[in-house]
Design an enzyme around this catalytic site. Structure first.
Site, PDB file in Angstrom:
ATOM      1  CB  CYS A  56      -5.042  -5.663   8.989  1.00  0.00           C
ATOM      2  SG  CYS A  56      -4.857  -5.084   7.314  1.00  0.00           S
ATOM      3  NE  ARG A 139      -1.227  -1.436   6.117  1.00  0.00           N
ATOM      4  CZ  ARG A 139      -1.840  -2.552   6.491  1.00  0.00           C
ATOM      5  NH1 ARG A 139      -2.803  -2.485   7.388  1.00  0.00           N
ATOM      6  NH2 ARG A 139      -1.506  -3.726   5.986  1.00  0.00           N
TER       7      ARG A 139
HETATM    8  C1  BEZ Z   1      -1.445  -7.168   5.939  1.00  0.00           C
HETATM    9  O1  BEZ Z   1      -0.631  -7.947   6.421  1.00  0.00           O
HETATM   10  O2  BEZ Z   1      -2.248  -6.562   6.628  1.00  0.00           O
HETATM   11  C2  BEZ Z   1      -1.415  -6.929   4.460  1.00  0.00           C
HETATM   12  C3  BEZ Z   1      -0.201  -6.928   3.815  1.00  0.00           C
HETATM   13  C4  BEZ Z   1      -0.180  -6.727   2.442  1.00  0.00           C
HETATM   14  C5  BEZ Z   1      -1.350  -6.517   1.746  1.00  0.00           C
HETATM   15  C6  BEZ Z   1      -2.562  -6.478   2.423  1.00  0.00           C
HETATM   16  C7  BEZ Z   1      -2.603  -6.675   3.796  1.00  0.00           C
END
Ligand code: BEZ
Length: 245
Positions: A56, A139
């Site tokens: 993110c 997402r």
């Molecule tokens: C992230 O790194 O944004 C992420 C990865 C896995 C689950 C939720 C967020």
């Protein structure tokens, strides 16, 4: 029975062609009334799973870096995650102060990030997909046009960072379709040939196949024509305001 209904409500999703569901929300840039506040502009409303997570963070920095490029195409950005306002503020401050990614640093996120601790907005937009997570938004990317209609939707799972070239390409392609009444073929980018609407009668089909003008027909149902890149970009991209003395 009750359980099934609850689940159905959670996964109800708006579709392409629907009016964007309305909501009022608190964001890092103040209150917004969506989509009313964005009437006349395109908006990309996107969700991400959580603040202070690496994928993110990389996406937020990329969106913030590209914000001006999207603005030139008359498109605003609005983010969302199921976190509170103070978490959002702390995360955005950390990004600016500490994080470097892909050559970007000191990145200030100026577009609104919605606090959605109640999941009110995430549920309205089908951003909670329980097979992936019951508590974090996937997402999602919603492209909403100047009339408040949903024009395209892309979903990615939690582990996959989005492709921003594709998000920008899709925006420009949809605007090109609107402006020039054409469709865009696979992997289209400005400057590439565009597709004209299918022949609606035998006469038009025959005309297309015998036409000597700029049309190029593989067959009567598959005709393309050139569309000048500068014409596309001139029509779509806002010109910088000339400085007047
Ligand atoms: C992230 O790194 O944004 C992420 C990865 C896995 C689950 C939720 C967020």
């Amino acid at each position: 029975m009750e359980n099934i209904l609850e689940k159905e409500q959670v996964i109800s999703m708006p579709r392409i062609g629907d009016n964007a569901p309305e909501f009022k929300a608190v964001t890092t840039q103040g209150q917004i009334n969506f989509p009313k506040d964005f009437a006349g502009e395109w908006v990309i409303l996107f969700s991400h799973p959580a603040d202070f997570t690496p994928v993110c963070t990389s996406e937020f920095m990329t969106f913030a870096h590209l914000e001006e490029k999207f603005a030139k195409a008359n498109c605003k950005l609005v983010g969302l995650s199921i976190d509170g306002l103070y978490s959002h503020i702390a995360w955005l401050r950390t990004i600016k102060e500490k994080i470097e990614f892909n050559g970007m640093k000191n990145i200030e996120v100026k577009f609104p990030l919605i606090e959605d601790i109640t999941m009110n907005v995430a549920k309205k937009y089908g951003m909670i997909q329980p097979g992936e997570s019951e508590t974090q938004a996937v997402r999602a990317v919603f492209f909403i046009d100047p009339k408040g209609k949903i024009r395209a939707i892309i979903y990615y799972p939690l582990s996959l960072g989005r492709n921003f070239d594709e998000i920008y390409r899709a925006l420009i392609a949809m605007q090109t379709s609107d402006e020039f009444s054409v469709a865009t073929p696979a992997d289209w980018n400005p400057g590439d040939d565009v597709i004209i609407s299918p022949a609606g009668s035998c006469g038009v089909a025959e005309e297309r196949m015998t036409s000597k003008d700029e049309l190029k027909c593989e067959d009567w149902f598959f005709c393309t024509k050139p569309l000048n890149k500068d014409m596309v970009l001139d029509k779509i991209l806002k010109k910088p305001k000339l400085l007047t003395k």
